[in-house]
Design an enzyme around this catalytic site. Structure first.
Site, PDB file in Angstrom:
ATOM      1  CB  ILE A 181      -0.628   0.022   1.195  1.00 27.28           C
ATOM      2  CG1 ILE A 181      -2.237   0.854   1.686  1.00 27.28           C
ATOM      3  CG2 ILE A 181      -0.174   0.244   2.793  1.00 27.28           C
ATOM      4  CD1 ILE A 181      -2.932   1.163   0.010  1.00 27.28           C
ATOM      5  CB  SER A 216      11.910  -0.121   5.535  1.00 26.65           C
ATOM      6  OG  SER A 216      11.115  -1.390   5.447  1.00 26.65           O
ATOM      7  CE  LYS A 227      -9.173  -0.915   5.383  1.00 32.99           C
ATOM      8  NZ  LYS A 227      -8.909  -2.016   4.166  1.00 32.99           N
ATOM      9  CG  ASP A 281      -7.869  -5.826   4.464  1.00 29.29           C
ATOM     10  OD1 ASP A 281      -7.729  -5.280   5.093  1.00 29.29           O
ATOM     11  OD2 ASP A 281      -7.890  -5.785   3.337  1.00 29.29           O
TER      12      ASP A 281
END
Lengths: 309, 309
Positions: B13, B35, B89, B166
């Site tokens: 995403i 990361s 989300k 989801d």
């Protein structure tokens, strides 16, 4: 000055706990009831709250003892009639509905006590005070009972979202009261009988922000000795709430209680205090933990449940 | 003045949506990333947020694109570093955790946008405005997709509490945005594959305080044409959100859009506005509806799920 209060719903919990408590209370007296079935009470009984308020104009408060169905609608009706509300647990059928309770009370300027009667058990407040300043290492909850003994033939107990969480939420209401930590469910395993829609047993792992875990075992299938205990290991001691919070021990030694009145006497005192101070108490944390246990729950199928097995 | 922002988590995403949106934004520029795996980004990359802030002292905001694990801890770390936060989300692993977000933001005096990207789809705001003053009779949601196409091999999608919710929570985020009603789940049926822990399909009945119902069908097993539609019958018309809210029609006639930019462009504009105004936006209603769907859910076993069937 004694407050005129009515019962909404006259079932087992109303008869077993609310009526005798109100009868013995210095703060309240029973002034009516809302019930759909005939009743031999000595006070006015009506089929709905608005009719009851017309029959008993000085009615000032209600105790809601119905199952958690259409609670928000009932709450708004009560507030529109100017009544204060003591609400039995569980709060509502859904979280979304329960989250609207506190704003409704604020808008109405009335008192709402979303009650958790187990928090009023005699040893809960002494345990809470004792824990202040202690370093908790681990908490173990065992809430193990036989549904056949405690809810004989009550099929509603197997509604979705209920089952063993009907007693279990009492343990979680005590837990959230005595620990200062934020609590979050990390793991949940639900055992659901093949012929029912709600768990007969649950194992939870709850994480406390203070850095320790809480291991939880709930069972509705406990034969022999029943158990409602919360064991707390601190850095130096082991403290235990026994019999649903009505007794407690430190290092295995039972502790004395200053106030050993029953739970509901303390609950109604709390309601009177809130009314006197113009305050509400709506703590949904126990309900959110239950919702999270279902949300995160891994389900496994248990054998058929039989009432007479 | 462009705000230096970092990505926390550089997965699908982040690469598909956040990076191109930030690159095109007048309000933000990418200043770093957190990361754990090596990265060929042209900005500093560190293994944790505190290290990144040391490397990029003028960092002012982050976008959290990691799975919803340990979000509260991350949020508190970000606030302690003085950062504003855009959170992808779903908000968190549990409701109890998510309920602590807004107080944390208030205490820190920082902006938190708990984002629902589907609310930023091009036709959602026009539909919301059109519905003002309309009398809604019924709403039907069909959110039907093939998980094999949209989440190929992503086993995390079958974690407890996720599955078809989801994508489904995107529909619920739009629903709560466009309807002025309070919404409460009344019935929920969850189909869980025998070899997985989360639903592959769900049917919900949601009750709106305005007096109408919302029928919901979610599926992860939709072959052939995929569908992300919300159909609204009013007293006089039938209006439809199509393709996840990116188009809309009234009486079957597609309506023009004033602003047809992609969802995330609008989402980042909203984040910039909130920061400029010193505000937060943390609306947990979609998450509570999902939790209630699990809480009330009757579960039935579905056949084994296979990625290559």
């Amino acid at each position: 000055m004694s407050i005129p209060i009515a019962l909404v719903g006259v079932g087992k919990i109303a008869c077993d706990q609310h009526m005798p408590t109100i009868a013995a209370s210095a703060h309240f007296h029973l002034a009516g009831a809302v019930s759909s079935h005939a009743s031999d009470l000595s006070v006015p009984v009506r089929g709905d709250l608005t009719s009851l308020k017309s029959a008993v104009p000085d009615l000032a408060a209600i105790a809601v003892c119905t199952p958690p169905v259409d609670r928000l609608r009932l709450l708004k009706e009560a507030f529109s009639l100017g009544l204060h509300v003591l609400m039995e647990k569980p709060p509502a059928k859904t979280l979304a509905e329960a989250e609207m309770f506190a704003p409704a009370a604020r808008n109405a300027g009335r008192t709402l006590l979303q009650s958790w009667h187990s928090r009023c058990a005699a040893a809960v407040e002494p345990m809470r005070r004792w824990l202040v300043g202690q370093t908790v290492r681990h908490v173990t909850i065992n809430w193990l009972e036989d549904v056949r003994v405690w809810h004989p033939g009550q099929e509603w107990i197997w509604s979705p979202g209920v089952g063993v969480f009907d007693p279990g939420i009492n343990a979680l209401s005590i837990l959230t009261e005595i620990l200062p930590s934020d609590l979050s469910v990390r793991e949940s395993l639900l055992s659901i009988p093949a012929n029912r829609s709600a768990p007969i047993a649950a194992s939870l792992m709850i994480e406390a922000s203070a850095g320790h875990d809480v291991s939880v075992q709930f069972s509705f299938d406990q034969r022999g000795p029943q158990s409602w205990t919360i064991d707390i290991e601190t850095a130096t001691e082991r403290a235990t709430l026994l019999d649903g919070g009505s007794h407690w021990a430190i290092g295995g030694v039972e502790q004395p209680l200053e106030d050993d009145r029953p739970e509901y006497a303390r609950l109604y005192d709390q309601f009177a205090d809130l009314i006197a101070n113009g305050e509400s108490d709506v703590d949904l944390r126990p309900f959110r933990l239950v919702a999270d246990a279902f949300f995160l729950g891994e389900t496994k199928q248990a054998p058929n449940f039989l009432w007479d097995s």
